[in-house]
Design a protein around this motif. Structure first.
Motif, PDB file in Angstrom:
ATOM      1  N   ILE A   1       0.829  -1.210   0.000  1.00 48.12           N
ATOM      2  CA  ILE A   1       0.000   0.000   0.000  1.00 48.12           C
ATOM      3  C   ILE A   1       0.859   1.254   0.000  1.00 48.12           C
ATOM      4  O   ILE A   1       0.580   2.220  -0.725  1.00 48.12           O
ATOM      5  CB  ILE A   1      -0.944   0.008   1.215  1.00 48.12           C
ATOM      6  N   VAL A   2       1.930   1.275   0.796  1.00 48.87           N
ATOM      7  CA  VAL A   2       2.725   2.499   0.955  1.00 48.87           C
ATOM      8  C   VAL A   2       3.862   2.607  -0.053  1.00 48.87           C
ATOM      9  O   VAL A   2       4.507   3.654  -0.145  1.00 48.87           O
ATOM     10  CB  VAL A   2       3.302   2.614   2.381  1.00 48.87           C
ATOM     11  N   SER A   3       4.114   1.548  -0.825  1.00 54.14           N
ATOM     12  CA  SER A   3       5.249   1.569  -1.751  1.00 54.14           C
ATOM     13  C   SER A   3       5.084   2.667  -2.800  1.00 54.14           C
ATOM     14  O   SER A   3       4.056   2.744  -3.478  1.00 54.14           O
ATOM     15  CB  SER A   3       5.374   0.210  -2.448  1.00 54.14           C
ATOM     16  N   PRO A   4       6.084   3.535  -2.982  1.00 57.10           N
ATOM     17  CA  PRO A   4       5.992   4.602  -3.976  1.00 57.10           C
ATOM     18  C   PRO A   4       6.426   4.119  -5.352  1.00 57.10           C
ATOM     19  O   PRO A   4       6.804   2.959  -5.543  1.00 57.10           O
ATOM     20  CB  PRO A   4       6.974   5.645  -3.425  1.00 57.10           C
ATOM     21  N   TRP A   5       6.389   5.046  -6.322  1.00 53.81           N
ATOM     22  CA  TRP A   5       6.835   4.694  -7.683  1.00 53.81           C
ATOM     23  C   TRP A   5       8.303   4.288  -7.673  1.00 53.81           C
ATOM     24  O   TRP A   5       8.683   3.304  -8.301  1.00 53.81           O
ATOM     25  CB  TRP A   5       6.624   5.889  -8.630  1.00 53.81           C
ATOM     26  N   ASN A   6       9.130   5.056  -6.963  1.00 59.40           N
ATOM     27  CA  ASN A   6      10.552   4.726  -6.873  1.00 59.40           C
ATOM     28  C   ASN A   6      10.739   3.635  -5.829  1.00 59.40           C
ATOM     29  O   ASN A   6      10.692   3.882  -4.620  1.00 59.40           O
ATOM     30  CB  ASN A   6      11.370   5.961  -6.508  1.00 59.40           C
ATOM     31  N   LEU A   7      10.968   2.416  -6.294  1.00 61.64           N
ATOM     32  CA  LEU A   7      11.042   1.267  -5.399  1.00 61.64           C
ATOM     33  C   LEU A   7      12.285   1.280  -4.515  1.00 61.64           C
ATOM     34  O   LEU A   7      12.400   0.466  -3.596  1.00 61.64           O
ATOM     35  CB  LEU A   7      10.991  -0.028  -6.217  1.00 61.64           C
ATOM     36  N   ALA A   8      13.215   2.197  -4.783  1.00 62.90           N
ATOM     37  CA  ALA A   8      14.405   2.307  -3.939  1.00 62.90           C
ATOM     38  C   ALA A   8      14.125   3.069  -2.651  1.00 62.90           C
ATOM     39  O   ALA A   8      14.962   3.100  -1.746  1.00 62.90           O
ATOM     40  CB  ALA A   8      15.534   2.991  -4.703  1.00 62.90           C
ATOM     41  N   VAL A   9      12.952   3.708  -2.559  1.00 67.07           N
ATOM     42  CA  VAL A   9      12.588   4.492  -1.378  1.00 67.07           C
ATOM     43  C   VAL A   9      11.603   3.688  -0.539  1.00 67.07           C
ATOM     44  O   VAL A   9      10.491   3.393  -0.976  1.00 67.07           O
ATOM     45  CB  VAL A   9      11.957   5.841  -1.776  1.00 67.07           C
ATOM     46  N   ALA A  10      12.021   3.321   0.670  1.00 64.09           N
ATOM     47  CA  ALA A  10      11.171   2.536   1.562  1.00 64.09           C
ATOM     48  C   ALA A  10      10.425   3.474   2.507  1.00 64.09           C
ATOM     49  O   ALA A  10      11.037   4.136   3.343  1.00 64.09           O
ATOM     50  CB  ALA A  10      12.015   1.550   2.356  1.00 64.09           C
ATOM     51  N   MET A  11       9.123   3.546   2.369  1.00 64.16           N
ATOM     52  CA  MET A  11       8.301   4.374   3.250  1.00 64.16           C
ATOM     53  C   MET A  11       7.932   3.562   4.488  1.00 64.16           C
ATOM     54  O   MET A  11       7.437   2.428   4.360  1.00 64.16           O
ATOM     55  CB  MET A  11       7.042   4.829   2.521  1.00 64.16           C
ATOM     56  N   ARG A  12       8.163   4.112   5.685  1.00 64.29           N
ATOM     57  CA  ARG A  12       7.974   3.365   6.916  1.00 64.29           C
ATOM     58  C   ARG A  12       7.140   4.141   7.944  1.00 64.29           C
ATOM     59  O   ARG A  12       7.583   4.381   9.070  1.00 64.29           O
ATOM     60  CB  ARG A  12       9.333   3.011   7.523  1.00 64.29           C
ATOM     61  N   PRO A  13       5.908   4.515   7.591  1.00 59.95           N
ATOM     62  CA  PRO A  13       5.053   5.127   8.617  1.00 59.95           C
ATOM     63  C   PRO A  13       4.508   4.073   9.563  1.00 59.95           C
ATOM     64  O   PRO A  13       4.605   2.866   9.293  1.00 59.95           O
ATOM     65  CB  PRO A  13       3.925   5.734   7.771  1.00 59.95           C
ATOM     66  N   ALA A  14       3.933   4.500  10.663  1.00 63.61           N
ATOM     67  CA  ALA A  14       3.290   3.555  11.585  1.00 63.61           C
ATOM     68  C   ALA A  14       1.940   3.112  11.056  1.00 63.61           C
ATOM     69  O   ALA A  14       1.490   1.994  11.334  1.00 63.61           O
ATOM     70  CB  ALA A  14       3.121   4.199  12.956  1.00 63.61           C
ATOM     71  N   ALA A  15       1.285   3.988  10.295  1.00 63.29           N
ATOM     72  CA  ALA A  15      -0.026   3.666   9.732  1.00 63.29           C
ATOM     73  C   ALA A  15      -0.206   4.439   8.444  1.00 63.29           C
ATOM     74  O   ALA A  15       0.466   5.450   8.203  1.00 63.29           O
ATOM     75  CB  ALA A  15      -1.135   4.014  10.720  1.00 63.29           C
ATOM     76  N   VAL A  16      -1.128   3.945   7.618  1.00 67.80           N
ATOM     77  CA  VAL A  16      -1.465   4.643   6.385  1.00 67.80           C
ATOM     78  C   VAL A  16      -2.980   4.784   6.315  1.00 67.80           C
ATOM     79  O   VAL A  16      -3.726   3.852   6.629  1.00 67.80           O
ATOM     80  CB  VAL A  16      -0.924   3.907   5.135  1.00 67.80           C
ATOM     81  N   VAL A  17      -3.433   5.958   5.917  1.00 72.91           N
ATOM     82  CA  VAL A  17      -4.853   6.214   5.688  1.00 72.91           C
ATOM     83  C   VAL A  17      -5.062   6.364   4.192  1.00 72.91           C
ATOM     84  O   VAL A  17      -4.430   7.216   3.553  1.00 72.91           O
ATOM     85  CB  VAL A  17      -5.329   7.487   6.424  1.00 72.91           C
ATOM     86  N   VAL A  18      -5.914   5.519   3.633  1.00 79.58           N
ATOM     87  CA  VAL A  18      -6.274   5.624   2.223  1.00 79.58           C
ATOM     88  C   VAL A  18      -7.561   6.449   2.163  1.00 79.58           C
ATOM     89  O   VAL A  18      -8.654   5.953   2.441  1.00 79.58           O
ATOM     90  CB  VAL A  18      -6.474   4.240   1.584  1.00 79.58           C
ATOM     91  N   ALA A  19      -7.410   7.725   1.854  1.00 78.48           N
ATOM     92  CA  ALA A  19      -8.523   8.672   1.935  1.00 78.48           C
ATOM     93  C   ALA A  19      -9.472   8.513   0.748  1.00 78.48           C
ATOM     94  O   ALA A  19      -9.042   8.331  -0.387  1.00 78.48           O
ATOM     95  CB  ALA A  19      -7.993  10.102   1.988  1.00 78.48           C
ATOM     96  N   ARG A  20     -10.762   8.632   1.039  1.00 75.87           N
ATOM     97  CA  ARG A  20     -11.775   8.659  -0.022  1.00 75.87           C
ATOM     98  C   ARG A  20     -12.371  10.042  -0.183  1.00 75.87           C
ATOM     99  O   ARG A  20     -12.941  10.356  -1.225  1.00 75.87           O
ATOM    100  CB  ARG A  20     -12.886   7.663   0.299  1.00 75.87           C
ATOM    101  N   THR A  21     -12.255  10.873   0.843  1.00 76.39           N
ATOM    102  CA  THR A  21     -12.834  12.215   0.831  1.00 76.39           C
ATOM    103  C   THR A  21     -11.867  13.198   1.484  1.00 76.39           C
ATOM    104  O   THR A  21     -10.951  12.804   2.214  1.00 76.39           O
ATOM    105  CB  THR A  21     -14.157  12.261   1.606  1.00 76.39           C
ATOM    106  N   ALA A  22     -12.117  14.479   1.231  1.00 73.12           N
ATOM    107  CA  ALA A  22     -11.327  15.509   1.900  1.00 73.12           C
ATOM    108  C   ALA A  22     -11.527  15.451   3.405  1.00 73.12           C
ATOM    109  O   ALA A  22     -10.612  15.743   4.179  1.00 73.12           O
ATOM    110  CB  ALA A  22     -11.705  16.891   1.360  1.00 73.12           C
ATOM    111  N   GLN A  23     -12.723  15.047   3.848  1.00 68.57           N
ATOM    112  CA  GLN A  23     -12.979  14.961   5.280  1.00 68.57           C
ATOM    113  C   GLN A  23     -12.115  13.891   5.931  1.00 68.57           C
ATOM    114  O   GLN A  23     -11.715  14.029   7.091  1.00 68.57           O
ATOM    115  CB  GLN A  23     -14.455  14.672   5.543  1.00 68.57           C
ATOM    116  N   ASP A  24     -11.767  12.835   5.186  1.00 64.31           N
ATOM    117  CA  ASP A  24     -10.828  11.832   5.716  1.00 64.31           C
ATOM    118  C   ASP A  24      -9.485  12.467   6.036  1.00 64.31           C
ATOM    119  O   ASP A  24      -8.829  12.118   7.029  1.00 64.31           O
ATOM    120  CB  ASP A  24     -10.628  10.702   4.706  1.00 64.31           C
ATOM    121  N   VAL A  25      -9.066  13.376   5.177  1.00 64.54           N
ATOM    122  CA  VAL A  25      -7.794  14.069   5.412  1.00 64.54           C
ATOM    123  C   VAL A  25      -7.907  14.951   6.648  1.00 64.54           C
ATOM    124  O   VAL A  25      -7.016  14.984   7.501  1.00 64.54           O
ATOM    125  CB  VAL A  25      -7.384  14.889   4.175  1.00 64.54           C
ATOM    126  N   VAL A  26      -9.023  15.671   6.773  1.00 68.58           N
ATOM    127  CA  VAL A  26      -9.252  16.510   7.951  1.00 68.58           C
ATOM    128  C   VAL A  26      -9.196  15.673   9.231  1.00 68.58           C
ATOM    129  O   VAL A  26      -8.504  16.032  10.202  1.00 68.58           O
ATOM    130  CB  VAL A  26     -10.621  17.221   7.845  1.00 68.58           C
TER     131      VAL A  26
END
Length: 467
Positions: free
Chosen positions: A39-64
């Protein structure tokens, strides 16, 4: 108090992610769940993203809701749409994925509204029936919002400038958890910061911007054998400088692998591509490009009159995710000596590991300030230089980066010290000072402090790093 990333990753339960999950229309995934890395993998596979959690937003309110939750618990947030330009340190504790914000509306009178997850390809297809187009990047596979917040320099730059200057309005969630609509007259400070400042001042959820009338163009790319690179580049330098503003051009030294999907004339050898986009009368564009065609034998000719939906033929950038190292610099000139030095370290017989070494010619409308001030700080640059090399493992990545530094050292006499925010994402004091001049940094820091006083947006940290 902002918690350390290690503390959150080691004990996610105590951060009550379930409380946030219940507020979302989208989904939330913690680092210990199956499929999280995909889910968190970016286009550049050499960059490892390591957050504690990821939110897959469907609306702007999810971001809020996510930004407010992070602020209430001393956490930071990052943002990712298509995953281009990823930087590990910008993931934050909670990475917000905006690719689900996919609305596209094209107004036939000449403007569009898009969500943060929309790639240029979708907009190009939607605008084409009206004879309209956007001032997109070198590939339509990147998100419109990410490209525009970094300035937005593409193959139309000399004719139409940067896309940031075409923005009518942003919809954005700032670090204080407030949803705002930003225009030149509503929150003009944010309007300044969001055009060139990347995500430092807020997470953009939607964008409205002006389009251009361009049903077709003359252009594409023509390719030469690497052995002819010196002669072709020598002609290109003067030719590019003499072009009217209707023409935007670049060249690239390619070393493409011998794969079935690569055109046979380009596969497994060093070649030189001259990219060209002409917005004027097609016959005049062809006449001008013939001045380059006559220098040496053309091994592949992919330039002609095209519908705008074929804009990707100009740069022919790869679209499949891959592990790369791709640093960049800006130059104030590219004289014969610079070309000679470049070919010594990256041309035939150099042993260069780079898949692509690109030089873009700037000037024209790119060099002129827009109607409203922005955080884009590099109008005076006359050329950009980008290297792209593979980074399959750490050893290869280190070697590719070391060679890129050799390329840049060879061009140091013309290096402006700057880099486009989209080609060198600001994330610390060093990258910030390359992305922005000091007055712009000072203004960005003031704006970030106003709208994100607790430092919830990880992308704004660089403004404080240079305080």
């Amino acid at each position: 108090m902002t918690l350390s990333l290690d503390a959150v990753v080691e004990a996610p339960g105590r951060i009550f992610f379930d409380a946030l999950r219940r507020r979302l229309t989208g989904s939330l995934h913690t680092h210990d769940e199956p499929g999280f890395d995909d889910i968190v993998s970016p286009w550049n596979l050499a960059v490892a993203m390591r957050p504690a959690a990821v939110v897959v937003a469907r609306t702007a309110q999810d971001v809020v809701e996510t930004v407010r939750f992070a602020g209430a618990h001393g956490l930071t947030t990052g943002v990712q749409a298509t995953g281009h330009g990823a930087e590990r340190s910008l993931a934050g504790h909670i990475l917000i994925m905006t690719k689900g914000l996919d609305e596209v509306t094209v107004h036939p009178e000449g403007w569009a509204r898009v969500g943060a997850g929309v790639k240029w390809a979708k907009l190009v297809a939607a605008a084409a029936p009206y004879g309209l187009a956007g001032v997109n990047g070198s590939t339509t596979d990147v998100s419109i919002v990410g490209y525009t917040t970094g300035g937005g320099v593409g193959p139309l730059a000399r004719t139409y400038g940067i896309n940031a200057d075409r923005v009518r309005a942003f919809e954005v969630v700032t670090g204080d958890g407030v949803f705002r609509r930003v225009t030149p007259t509503e929150y003009p400070d944010l309007y300044f910061a969001l055009r060139g400042g990347k995500g430092a001042a807020g997470i953009v959820t939607a964008l409205e911007f002006d389009l251009i009338h361009m049903p077709s163009f003359y252009g594409g790319a023509i390719y030469f054998d690497g052995a002819d690179a010196a002669a072709v580049i020598d002609r290109w330098r003067g030719w590019a400088d003499a072009l009217p503003e209707q023409g935007t051009t670049s060249f690239a030294i390619f070393q493409l692998p011998p794969l079935p999907e690569i055109p046979p004339p380009l596969a497994g050898r060093m070649t030189l591509g001259i990219r060209f986009l002409w917005t004027g009368e097609p016959s005049e564009g062809a006449r001008l490009l013939n001045q380059i065609r006559e220098v040496a034998p053309v091994i592949l000719d992919d330039a002609n009159l095209r519908p705008y939906t074929e804009i990707d033929h100009v740069h022919a950038d790869p679209v499949d995710p891959m592990p790369v190292v791709d640093p960049s610099i800006l130059l104030n000139g590219f004289p014969a000596e610079a070309a000679e030095r470049l070919l010594t370290v990256a041309g035939p017989g150099s042993g260069s590991p780079q898949v692509i070494v690109e030089v873009r010619h700037l000037g024209g409308a790119y060099a002129r300030e827009g109607a409203h001030p922005s955080a884009f700080s590099h109008r005076a640059a006359r050329f950009s230089v980008l290297t792209v090399g593979m980074a399959v493992d750490e050893t290869m990545a280190a070697g590719t980066l070391a060679h890129a530094r050799e390329v840049f050292a060879a061009l140091a006499d013309w290096d402006t010290g700057g880099v486009w925010p989209n080609f060198g994402v600001p994330h610390d004091a060093v990258s910030a000072r390359r992305s922005y001049d000091e007055p712009t940094l000072a203004r960005l820091r003031e704006i970030v402090d106003t709208y994100d006083p607790e430092g919830v947006l990880q992308a704004g940290a660089y403004t404080r790093a240079v305080a």
